[in-house]
Design a protein around this motif. Structure first.
Motif, PDB file in Angstrom:
ATOM      1  N   ILE A  43       0.908  -1.097  -0.066  1.00  0.00           N
ATOM      2  CA  ILE A  43      -0.060  -0.089   0.269  1.00  0.00           C
ATOM      3  C   ILE A  43       0.915   1.245  -0.032  1.00  0.00           C
ATOM      4  N   LYS A  44       0.715   2.037  -0.774  1.00  0.00           N
ATOM      5  CA  LYS A  44       1.709   3.237  -0.871  1.00  0.00           C
ATOM      6  C   LYS A  44       0.337   4.522  -0.952  1.00  0.00           C
ATOM      7  N   ARG A  45       0.864   5.476  -0.045  1.00  0.00           N
ATOM      8  CA  ARG A  45       0.170   6.893  -0.183  1.00  0.00           C
ATOM      9  C   ARG A  45       1.017   7.768  -0.987  1.00  0.00           C
ATOM     10  N   TYR A  46       0.078   8.546  -1.792  1.00  0.00           N
ATOM     11  CA  TYR A  46       0.530   9.722  -2.556  1.00  0.00           C
ATOM     12  C   TYR A  46      -0.197  10.867  -2.640  1.00  0.00           C
ATOM     13  N   ALA A  47       0.404  12.304  -2.909  1.00  0.00           N
ATOM     14  CA  ALA A  47      -0.282  13.408  -2.791  1.00  0.00           C
ATOM     15  C   ALA A  47      -1.253  13.440  -4.032  1.00  0.00           C
ATOM     16  N   VAL A  48      -2.458  14.401  -3.926  1.00  0.00           N
ATOM     17  CA  VAL A  48      -2.979  14.384  -5.300  1.00  0.00           C
ATOM     18  C   VAL A  48      -3.507  15.850  -4.951  1.00  0.00           C
ATOM     19  N   VAL A  49      -3.419  16.729  -6.213  1.00  0.00           N
ATOM     20  CA  VAL A  49      -3.727  18.308  -6.074  1.00  0.00           C
ATOM     21  C   VAL A  49      -5.076  18.460  -6.694  1.00  0.00           C
ATOM     22  N   ARG A  50      -5.860  19.104  -6.165  1.00  0.00           N
ATOM     23  CA  ARG A  50      -7.172  19.508  -6.899  1.00  0.00           C
ATOM     24  C   ARG A  50      -6.806  20.734  -7.570  1.00  0.00           C
ATOM     25  N   GLN A  51      -6.606  20.606  -9.006  1.00  0.00           N
ATOM     26  CA  GLN A  51      -5.876  21.894  -9.811  1.00  0.00           C
ATOM     27  C   GLN A  51      -6.708  22.994  -9.758  1.00  0.00           C
ATOM     28  N   GLU A  52      -8.018  22.891 -10.070  1.00  0.00           N
ATOM     29  CA  GLU A  52      -8.916  23.843 -10.151  1.00  0.00           C
ATOM     30  C   GLU A  52      -9.120  24.855  -8.853  1.00  0.00           C
ATOM     31  N   GLY A  53      -8.578  24.423  -7.544  1.00  0.00           N
ATOM     32  CA  GLY A  53      -8.412  25.368  -6.258  1.00  0.00           C
ATOM     33  C   GLY A  53      -7.000  25.672  -6.064  1.00  0.00           C
ATOM     34  N   CYS A  54      -5.963  25.334  -6.691  1.00  0.00           N
ATOM     35  CA  CYS A  54      -4.685  25.590  -6.654  1.00  0.00           C
ATOM     36  C   CYS A  54      -4.197  26.998  -6.906  1.00  0.00           C
ATOM     37  N   VAL A  55      -3.532  27.699  -5.963  1.00  0.00           N
ATOM     38  CA  VAL A  55      -3.133  29.031  -6.205  1.00  0.00           C
ATOM     39  C   VAL A  55      -1.674  29.368  -6.636  1.00  0.00           C
ATOM     40  N   SER A  73      -5.761  24.506   0.922  1.00  0.00           N
ATOM     41  CA  SER A  73      -6.344  23.248   1.263  1.00  0.00           C
ATOM     42  C   SER A  73      -7.006  22.160   0.047  1.00  0.00           C
ATOM     43  N   VAL A  74      -6.020  22.141  -0.960  1.00  0.00           N
ATOM     44  CA  VAL A  74      -6.264  21.411  -1.978  1.00  0.00           C
ATOM     45  C   VAL A  74      -5.553  20.248  -2.425  1.00  0.00           C
ATOM     46  N   ILE A  75      -4.766  19.941  -1.448  1.00  0.00           N
ATOM     47  CA  ILE A  75      -3.924  18.700  -1.526  1.00  0.00           C
ATOM     48  C   ILE A  75      -4.549  17.589  -0.423  1.00  0.00           C
ATOM     49  N   HIS A  76      -4.662  16.376  -1.088  1.00  0.00           N
ATOM     50  CA  HIS A  76      -5.052  15.434  -0.030  1.00  0.00           C
ATOM     51  C   HIS A  76      -4.222  14.118  -0.672  1.00  0.00           C
ATOM     52  N   LEU A  77      -4.117  13.283   0.437  1.00  0.00           N
ATOM     53  CA  LEU A  77      -3.401  11.877   0.249  1.00  0.00           C
ATOM     54  C   LEU A  77      -4.365  10.713  -0.201  1.00  0.00           C
ATOM     55  N   GLU A  78      -3.715  10.081  -1.366  1.00  0.00           N
ATOM     56  CA  GLU A  78      -4.759   8.904  -1.465  1.00  0.00           C
ATOM     57  C   GLU A  78      -3.814   7.850  -1.339  1.00  0.00           C
ATOM     58  N   VAL A  79      -4.519   6.466  -1.298  1.00  0.00           N
ATOM     59  CA  VAL A  79      -3.994   5.213  -1.226  1.00  0.00           C
ATOM     60  C   VAL A  79      -3.980   4.455  -2.536  1.00  0.00           C
ATOM     61  N   ARG A  80      -3.044   3.811  -2.789  1.00  0.00           N
ATOM     62  CA  ARG A  80      -2.856   2.957  -4.178  1.00  0.00           C
ATOM     63  C   ARG A  80      -2.201   1.996  -3.803  1.00  0.00           C
ATOM     64  N   ARG A  81      -2.612   0.783  -4.254  1.00  0.00           N
ATOM     65  CA  ARG A  81      -2.291  -0.595  -3.931  1.00  0.00           C
ATOM     66  C   ARG A  81      -1.269  -1.195  -4.997  1.00  0.00           C
TER      67      ARG A  81
END
Length: 66
Positions: free
Chosen positions: A4-16, A58-66
């Motif tokens: 299991i690997k976590r990685y960051a994801v950016v919601r581009q439309e809210g990124c400044v 607050s547009v970055i969150h972590l997701e889990v990838r298997r």
């Protein structure tokens, strides 16, 4: 057994595009795309969450990838 690997994801439309996330990334996995938004290189991201904590929009969150 899967890893299991976590990685960051950016919601581009809210990124400044402030660059705060890139500044704190210990692996250099985040870059600014043409000054518009942050992009994450998931092959370099270790999922530490520093970028998500630092993001003022607050547009970055972590997701889990298997």
């Amino acid at each position: 057994m899967s890893t299991i690997k976590r990685y960051a994801v950016v919601r581009q439309e809210g990124c400044v595009a402030c660059g705060s996330c890139a500044d704190v990334c210990p692996r250099g996995a985040i870059s600014m795309w043409h000054g518009c938004f942050a992009r994450v290189d998931v092959t370099r991201c270790v999922g530490c969450g520093r970028c998500a904590r630092e993001c003022p929009a607050s547009v970055i969150h972590l997701e889990v990838r298997r």
